[in-house]
Scaffold this active site. Structure first.
Site, PDB file in Angstrom:
ATOM      1  N   TYR A   1       0.870  -1.244  -0.126  1.00  0.00           N
ATOM      2  CA  TYR A   1      -0.027   0.135   0.015  1.00  0.00           C
ATOM      3  C   TYR A   1       0.846   1.216  -0.002  1.00  0.00           C
ATOM      4  CZ  TYR A   1      -4.532   2.171   0.396  1.00  0.00           C
ATOM      5  OH  TYR A   1      -5.762   2.790   0.383  1.00  0.00           O
TER       6      TYR A   1
ATOM      7  N   LYS B   1      -3.479   8.078   3.019  1.00  0.00           N
ATOM      8  CA  LYS B   1      -4.751   7.732   3.690  1.00  0.00           C
ATOM      9  C   LYS B   1      -4.584   8.297   5.383  1.00  0.00           C
ATOM     10  CE  LYS B   1      -7.317   5.959   0.713  1.00  0.00           C
ATOM     11  NZ  LYS B   1      -8.296   7.005  -0.131  1.00  0.00           N
TER      12      LYS B   1
HETATM   13  O1  0WD Z   1     -10.513  -1.599  -1.645  1.00  0.00           O
HETATM   14  C1  0WD Z   1     -10.798  -0.853  -2.182  1.00  0.00           C
HETATM   15  N1  0WD Z   1     -11.379  -0.704  -3.283  1.00  0.00           N
HETATM   16  C2  0WD Z   1     -10.887   0.587  -0.996  1.00  0.00           C
HETATM   17  C3  0WD Z   1     -10.898   1.735  -1.567  1.00  0.00           C
HETATM   18  C4  0WD Z   1     -10.792   0.121   0.165  1.00  0.00           C
HETATM   19  C5  0WD Z   1     -10.936   1.311   1.365  1.00  0.00           C
HETATM   20  C6  0WD Z   1     -10.956   2.720   0.639  1.00  0.00           C
HETATM   21  N2  0WD Z   1     -10.976   2.812  -0.783  1.00  0.00           N
HETATM   22  C7  0WD Z   1     -11.088   4.108  -1.232  1.00  0.00           C
HETATM   23  C8  0WD Z   1      -9.875   4.481  -2.336  1.00  0.00           C
HETATM   24  O2  0WD Z   1      -8.738   4.719  -1.852  1.00  0.00           O
HETATM   25  C9  0WD Z   1     -10.525   5.733  -2.976  1.00  0.00           C
HETATM   26  O3  0WD Z   1     -10.148   6.742  -2.236  1.00  0.00           O
HETATM   27  O4  0WD Z   1     -12.314   4.299  -2.093  1.00  0.00           O
HETATM   28  C10 0WD Z   1     -12.017   5.433  -2.909  1.00  0.00           C
HETATM   29  C11 0WD Z   1     -12.691   5.321  -4.210  1.00  0.00           C
HETATM   30  O5  0WD Z   1     -11.868   3.972  -4.747  1.00  0.00           O
HETATM   31  P1  0WD Z   1     -12.686   2.747  -5.503  1.00  0.00           P
HETATM   32  O6  0WD Z   1     -14.093   2.842  -5.665  1.00  0.00           O
HETATM   33  O7  0WD Z   1     -12.075   1.729  -5.059  1.00  0.00           O
HETATM   34  O8  0WD Z   1     -11.894   2.994  -7.065  1.00  0.00           O
HETATM   35  P2  0WD Z   1     -12.481   3.331  -8.381  1.00  0.00           P
HETATM   36  O9  0WD Z   1     -13.798   2.747  -8.733  1.00  0.00           O
HETATM   37  O10 0WD Z   1     -11.417   3.199  -9.405  1.00  0.00           O
HETATM   38  O11 0WD Z   1     -12.630   4.728  -8.367  1.00  0.00           O
HETATM   39  C12 0WD Z   1     -11.591   6.044  -7.935  1.00  0.00           C
HETATM   40  C13 0WD Z   1     -11.995   6.943  -8.862  1.00  0.00           C
HETATM   41  C14 0WD Z   1     -11.112   6.510 -10.064  1.00  0.00           C
HETATM   42  O12 0WD Z   1     -10.959   5.754 -11.074  1.00  0.00           O
HETATM   43  P3  0WD Z   1      -9.695   5.380 -11.848  1.00  0.00           P
HETATM   44  O13 0WD Z   1      -9.831   3.818 -11.575  1.00  0.00           O
HETATM   45  O14 0WD Z   1     -10.058   6.069 -13.122  1.00  0.00           O
HETATM   46  O15 0WD Z   1      -8.485   5.973 -11.095  1.00  0.00           O
HETATM   47  O16 0WD Z   1     -11.387   8.163  -8.521  1.00  0.00           O
HETATM   48  C15 0WD Z   1     -11.367   8.994  -9.746  1.00  0.00           C
HETATM   49  C16 0WD Z   1     -11.561   8.202 -10.777  1.00  0.00           C
HETATM   50  O17 0WD Z   1     -12.918   8.204 -11.549  1.00  0.00           O
HETATM   51  N3  0WD Z   1     -10.119   9.905  -9.818  1.00  0.00           N
HETATM   52  C17 0WD Z   1     -10.267  11.170 -10.116  1.00  0.00           C
HETATM   53  N4  0WD Z   1     -11.239  11.776 -10.069  1.00  0.00           N
HETATM   54  C18 0WD Z   1     -11.011  13.166 -10.364  1.00  0.00           C
HETATM   55  N5  0WD Z   1      -9.792  13.767 -10.711  1.00  0.00           N
HETATM   56  C19 0WD Z   1      -8.877  11.617 -10.124  1.00  0.00           C
HETATM   57  C20 0WD Z   1      -8.902  13.096 -10.490  1.00  0.00           C
HETATM   58  N6  0WD Z   1      -7.532  13.513 -10.566  1.00  0.00           N
HETATM   59  N7  0WD Z   1      -8.078  10.632 -10.205  1.00  0.00           N
HETATM   60  C21 0WD Z   1      -8.746   9.471  -9.759  1.00  0.00           C
END
Ligand code: 0WD
Length: 273
Positions: free
Chosen positions: A154, A161
């Site tokens: 991580y 975080k």
């Molecule tokens: O296990 C997990 N999936 C966990 C996620 C466990 C605990 C926490 N999280 C957190 C992540 O760290 C994040 O903060 O939850 C949050 C959402 O993550 P997610 O739902 O797991 O991931 P995803 O569906 O990929 O959504 C995150 C999105 C990005 O997706 P991509 O894959 O394209 O990086 O954040 C957005 C983007 O849509 N994103 C941005 N939006 C605006 N401006 C930017 C940016 N510069 N960069 C990424």
């Protein structure tokens, strides 16, 4: 309908596996009126149909690292809604190279990118929307146990975080005098696009499933329902909190135990491997 009459902005949907989608669905099911953002044209194709499915035609382009786009939010929100009651910040990013190997090798550039996108973006989003937020509103962000504890691979996201969780507490004080609450959900691991960047993620999922008190991994629906509570008036007495939605994994002081065929105590993990 816990969210009837509430309006909110959802930032961080990549597709219908995203945690932000789980939260958006939960609040929309409870009557919330939503606006969505997308990072780029590729994701716009995913986000627009999701907005439609959840009853919204309000979709804005937003890269959280782009000051001009952040600035334009106030005008867009005030035109479409007047004011909003809540914000969902579900954004994180680190260069893949920084999510592997030794943490000590993290490069300055990767550190900056991870911190800007995953931490400063929450501060910037709150600031950008401050004037179009109703009093007694709610801000929710997403964090992970890799902040307060060591999790393999991580790396820089762990430091990000930890900084995000600290930012939640400082923002909670700044906005608290208007009754606006700022909280984080620390979700257990879920297979999403962002998670696919973490090395050995399948093992992390399996380890959690075996070692949680509830013997399972959480779903985006479960995170969504807890998110709905934190975004609604059900939680008007709660701010600055990191609320774990992880099937209880964070309370474990060691791995779960079980018995083998000779009734000898063993680690549950060893039994399933
Ligand atoms: O296990 C997990 N999936 C966990 C996620 C466990 C605990 C926490 N999280 C957190 C992540 O760290 C994040 O903060 O939850 C949050 C959402 O993550 P997610 O739902 O797991 O991931 P995803 O569906 O990929 O959504 C995150 C999105 C990005 O997706 P991509 O894959 O394209 O990086 O954040 C957005 C983007 O849509 N994103 C941005 N939006 C605006 N401006 C930017 C940016 N510069 N960069 C990424």
């Amino acid at each position: 309908m816990f969210m009837k009459g509430k309006k909110g902005l959802v930032v961080g949907i990549a597709n219908n596996k995203s945690i932000a989608y789980g939260i958006a669905k939960a609040v929309a099911d409870q009557g919330a009126d939503l606006a969505f953002t997308y990072l780029n044209e590729q994701l716009e194709k995913r986000v627009r149909p999701i907005a439609k499915e959840l009853g919204s035609d309000k979709v804005y382009k937003l890269d959280v690292n782009n000051d001009e786009e952040l600035k334009s939010l106030e005008g867009l929100i005030s035109k479409d809604f007047g004011k909003i009651d809540f914000i969902v910040h579900s954004v994180a990013f680190a260069p893949r190279s920084a999510l592997d190997g030794r943490f000590i090798d993290t490069e300055r550039k990767a550190f900056d990118i991870a911190m800007q996108t995953s931490v400063y973006s929450l501060i910037a989003l709150c600031k950008a929307c401050e004037n179009v937020m109703n009093d007694n509103g709610s801000v929710l962000t997403l964090t992970y146990l890799g902040g307060p504890k060591y999790i393999p691979h991580y790396n820089i996201m762990g430091a990000a975080k930890a900084a995000l969780e600290s930012s939640v507490r400082y923002l909670a004080v700044d906005l608290g005098n208007r009754g606006i609450r700022v909280n984080a959900i620390s979700a257990g691991p879920i297979k999403t696009l962002a998670a696919s960047g973490i090395g050995d993620f399948r093992s992390i999922l399996k380890w959690n499933e075996v070692n949680t008190p509830l013997n399972k991994n959480v779903t985006i629906n479960e995170v969504g329902n807890s998110g709905m509570y934190l975004l609604s008036d059900l939680s008007t007495g709660v701010t600055g909190e990191v609320h774990y939605v992880d099937a209880g994994y964070n309370i474990m002081g060691m791995g779960a135990i079980d018995k083998d065929e000779n009734n000898k105590t063993i680690m549950k993990w060893d039994k399933i491997r």
